[in-house]
Design a protein around this motif. Structure first.
Motif: not given
Lengths: 256, 256, 256, 256, 256, 256, 256, 256
Positions: H121-122, H147-149, H176-179
């Motif tokens: 999962t993204v 892939v689950e988004r 986990v994609v985070a800025g």
């Protein structure tokens, strides 16, 4: 020096009550007092900025701390010296017997009974953040606020925080104290309406770089309404929070 | 989601008005709306944190900005998109004809007439700090505050600041916007009683390191009562200032 | 080695008074003296740069400090060793009984009576900055300057500074010593006509990063005419200030 | 505002020549002028700090540069705008036809004939450092100094520097402009008696980090008497050098 | 493991002298020895890289240092342990009675008589750089080089260096050890034809940042032919210098 | 200027062949030539340090590059200008028709036939490192070395490197060019006997910070005998490698 | 709190088994316990994230460590306190007599017999990395994994690693612990199919900057499949590795 | 090269089927192919590490990208080139007509039908993080994962995340994609049992320092089981996640 005072001095000059030279002197010298050759106490700071001058311990000799404390105490019932280590306290306690020492907050102080204003809540992510939180909480109390403490509710177990949500939502201003990645400030900021003061702590290790990680995290918070103070600066957070909290009960300066 | 709403959902479950499954769904889904597969609008943010969700332009495609703006506008009279460059605005202006663009503040917005609350003053050290100051000022206005602007009064000619001291002292909260060494925040903080929000700007060069010098300066301010936001973050300063300013007129959440 | 000396050596070679080999040797060896195998004393430094060589304590063994001190003292009435801790002084004091130790400035020195030139003022933001300021002040005195001290006049109570404005304006060069955010350098720089030497100190904590905040602040000063030296480098500030102060009384090198 | 002026205002108040209110106003308003709502010109800066206010180009719109330039030019024969790119100059040249543009120094200026004071030498390590050196040299000339230029004498071919030693030793103050490792400042500082102003430049690449290497090198110079300004800050170096150079010819402020 | 050895093992496999399994084992296991469960000694390192394995003291227990030292000493006449503090040495000296300790270089070693190859010169800027220089010099001697030492010839008195120019020019490779701004590496690099190995030291304070200033300075040297090693890494500089120095006397690997 | 030359000048003075003044002039002026007012060519650099002066393109105007190139070419058959972008080359190619441009290495040069000395190998971790490697390789060739290239053998597929081990082991000095984490330098350093020059490149992104990751990695290499140059500094690596490679064939300076 | 539990609480509310208020309370309070006023133990962390809560020693008083340990031990057979120094252990060992202390790993723990799952291998570059590796290995064992240790196989003698390749290839997840330049992570990552967890250590000096060099190196690894944890964070690496290792034996959460 | 292959080659040598020289050659050359003189393709990388070699676009010329793509495509059905900008794609699309380009993920690829394994999962904090998330998601899909988004569920509106908790808890590994401050990684890490791969993005401004804030935040996460990859490194996160996800379905290497 406030406007009122400038006006009074000038009126005295205008009326001849004091000479021009005395007026110049009055404009400059009134609100301060020299201590030895090492300190100039700003006795009017309370009038100008809302608090009396505070003694920041590090870099001062024990002799200097004692002397400044005594001078401040001569004119103010509430005196606060921050970052006083237990070792320093042991050396000076006999000379300042009327002062109280809080070893967790590392604050030496005297205080008068005063009515406390509700509104400030101090939250920590972990147990290791408590000394900074207590520096904040005790400072805020000395400044006339009643303080709610909610400790050890960091985001690794986020339900601990949610359990206290009703308490958080009663606050007028919240001080969030967190080390490591400092995520708690963003999470709290996303849940409440009131202003949040974020205090990064140096709790952590390695790429924490003595609090830099939490500091940058808090400055880049995706939540709105978060103001940041220096790493481990519980005292500064309390000053800001107290100023915010007291806005509600202040009469306008223009009104008197 | 506030406590009230959790209670209502649970009461509905308790009464059998909705099923357990519906209750679970309600707890999670209510306050948001998916836009395409790229955004989840948080329509309840205003209730929870005091402001509606705001669109941060950078990193979003023009298509995404337009779609989110429209969705927000469907439910809110006041919509704010920050960091919208003139180039982006040129491309999307026809699709959002009802929106206003401020090229100095780089904000695209819609607003309803509303009563403004006095109390916020925005100060800059130099002329180059004005775009960040305008981002702060316009944001604060959209959030219901009347804003006083005092620009170009940096410490290299400190009498320019002192000339405006009476105006500064009327403020309930002051936003200080300064680049280079950011000393203005400390000087203002030492002169006023109200909270100060310091915004470092990236104005400067060389060892300024894109605002780092002013940021560190403000975090280490020797004056009390200074909270810092990210470099160039006029928007964030305004959110915090507005929350502080509105504390005076808010009824306690517990009271209703 | 100055031009005059090169010319003299070459003339001696030209006249046959010394041989070519002696000339080469003279060009290189004259102005220095080896001490053990660890130091090469530059006895001509005063002629070349205006001051005798100074001993920087850290990194040297006590034995080395004593030996170099003695050699310098053989040829100069004024000897200065900086950053000598009280512990080191205790260990070496018996071997250098003619030397004086200043524990605040951490300087060990000998000095001859000499006439002092007015013109240098040393200012600090706080009490904690005094050790660095005293390193500067004592060094400047050893270099033949009369030094005015104005301590604890930081910007959080800016009227303390303004009270001393007439004193500041008498100076030919001002050394501003400040930690935390170092804003005092900019404020002083904006108020006076003379050159300002700014010394950041490591007083502070957290995002101060051991003086980096004040250093960057001073390098980015919005005021003109501010030169910066290394963090805590009171000695270096005094060297620069003394050179500036003595320019007025120096005859042109070309004139003799 | 200098002491003289404060005294005059107060005497006028004391004599009744002006009212108390007028006195207050006079204390604050006299020495500045608002331009649009974006700038407050400090017309007394020359009296207070020795130079008229200077326009720093970056961050200002072309419109703002033109307006401030015109206002300054109304009251000063010498106006200086720094960091004006050739592109900006192309856009504004027609509106400021009386101004001269130096494309290497990126300075737009007007100047009156004036007598120049000898004493400042500008040295560069390489050819790439010349734009910063020219910013310094031209600024110093506009401030009334005659400037000697010694360019491209870096330490990789140190005899080039030694060849110019007699010229260096004539200077009253030397500005050393160097990028890369900035070693030239230390070498020059070790060879001369006069003060050295070191300007790190951003010439270099990789671990130079846009001038950081030269900056740190200069701050840590083993030579005495070196003051450092910001990276690429030729203007600031010239201000400081000019103040130092003019000390010799200034009558004491107290003397009049 | 060198090519020769791979070939021999494979030929043994091809001829049936050893089995396939034995061949695999031989390829992997031969050149190392396990010590306890904490170290794997690389006994072939000398063959492969030119030196035996060296013990880096920090992070190892005293027990581990002793055991590894003994194992290495079983197979090599020359053993070198670096960064051994006097305290550690006191604890282990009785267990390694045949080893010699150099307290300046902080090296514990054994060495056989061997012929030394001329060619390496070690230069320091100051007296405080000598411990690092001695680490380099002693290491180079243990690796079979004769070492010339030229100490305390930093650029603040550059004629001290020029006096030793003939000595410098005899070297085949020069190790320059300097702290503070590290300018000596550039100056030496500009004066000689041979390779220069630059070792930044942590001597300095403030914005030196524990050697960062010298490190960046050396990496950005305007002189050609300068290679840099880690801060305070005298050992590494000596390894590199010794490899360079021995190139002249090595027969080609291909030739045997 | 080498010792021989100093001796000759002094002998000429001693014999009366030249005057003292001429001697002084000769000591300083001989080995350089001024170009315009922007450059001082060091025509003796080859004698002193082994290579002619090289033109570093960035920061120089096209006019300056052409003029310096022409002056150098008047006296040297081999001229090298580094970091010349294709755009700059397009503008100047007609004025320097005899020069050759290598677009990968970004070098503009002229060279004479010369015998090349074997011994230098250039290795890259990836394809993206090739421009820096070619800057190194071409520079080394212009300095008289034959260069072996081994490209794209990074540690993510370490057998690619092992396949070239016999080639690596033939080298007298290896230049390792690597970006990202720069691990190749350590791995090569652990496998060979000869000196290794490590060149970090800015290939990478994010926390690579423009080559900082590879730079720190190489400076901290656990392998012995690795010297590091600046990020992307192929030219500097080649200078060092060439000096090392030529040591074998140099007669001692003292011998002539 | 997992979905199952939310559902159960809501069903209890729906059925009237508990009141709405009790339901709200249950949602928030169940899984935690307050200790004094300084800690809130998260007893459900194992259910939610796979491990019980762990005590991080630094920043906690000895009293706090003991109390939290006891509370956790009341409900969990396996308790783990990390970063407990030998000094702290001496002070608290009598109060926690049932706990075991590992001085290398600095872990205080209790554990029950449990079946261990094969699959985790811990590798170090050097002997100095072992304390961090042991923190990882012991943590992983307490979490139910069997751990293979391969120590001191860094890239300066890369055949030591290759000798253990068959062992490495048996692992399901590898923890690579390395200081200095951290190249081992990339080399291992290029040789195996399984995930690699890289732990930079603070072993090194100078430009290692307390582990920054290895950290950046690992983050920029050219090998695929490498995840990085904080400097010296053996504990965190073990948590991640254990979660990965146990994925194979977990039944899907949805399946029960 | 795996153990099996080494054994086969050695058995062939042992049996005389191939000569010793051929054996040596086979050990080195088999698994790679040179492309021009700029790349060495590692065709066995899939066997060794689980994925075929991937083309990293930046730093490669368009010609190089095309050639390497073609060579890889000759031997692999699935080819992946990352960080291909739309501009580069426009230039090369005609030469690689069989390849597909995803402009959000900036990936050029070919893929065969293959069965996908559920488990990854993204998650993103914001809309601006989607390009990095898509690089991760598409890479993971090309590596055989479904892939689950879950996008735009950052902590400023944390209920958006909680709404997706059941989906999160189904995952075997979460990216986990985070800025900005990257707090989402800690919050997710505190809520789930599976491993979390954290990808800091460069979304943000000011003191975000191009992703440094999120990077440090994630490395210091108070939640367990979080591994971090480089800033914006969606590709690397996917490699690691895919390796983790496929562990469940891999037979032991030892078993065949």
């Amino acid at each position: 020096m406030n406007d009122q005072q400038i006006r009074q001095i000038m009126e005295a000059v205008a009326s001849g009550a004091i000479s021009v030279s005395e007026g110049i002197k009055a404009l400059g010298e009134f609100p301060q007092e020299s201590v030895g050759n090492f300190a100039v106490i700003d006795h009017q700071r309370e009038i100008r900025t809302g608090f009396p001058e505070v003694i920041f311990g590090p870099g001062k000799t024990e002799e200097q701390i004692v002397e400044i404390f005594e001078r401040l105490h001569d004119k103010n019932p509430n005196v606060l010296a921050s970052r006083i280590s237990p070792e320093v306290y042991e050396h000076i306690r006999e000379r300042l017997p009327y002062a109280t020492y809080d070893p967790t907050a590392r604050i030496l102080y005297t205080k008068e009974k005063q009515e406390l204003l509700e509104g400030i809540t101090v939250v920590t992510a972990g147990t290791g953040d408590i000394p900074v939180a207590e520096e904040a909480a005790l400072t805020a109390e000395l400044m006339g606020n009643r303080v709610e403490r909610i400790y050890d509710v960091g985001v690794s177990g986020i339900h601990r925080l949610f359990n206290r949500l009703p308490d958080l939502r009663k606050a007028k201003v919240i001080i969030v104290v967190a080390g490591m990645e400092g995520a708690l400030a963003s999470v709290v900021g996303g849940l409440v309406q009131c202003p949040v003061i974020a205090v990064p702590t140096s709790v952590g290790y390695g790429s924490n770089f003595h609090g830099l990680a939490a500091l940058l995290s808090m400055l880049n918070s995706c939540a709105n309404g978060v103001g940041v103070v220096n790493i481990d600066n519980g005292y500064g957070a309390a000053c800001l929070a107290s100023k915010i909290n007291h806005l509600r009960v202040q009469k306008d300066l223009q009104d008197d």
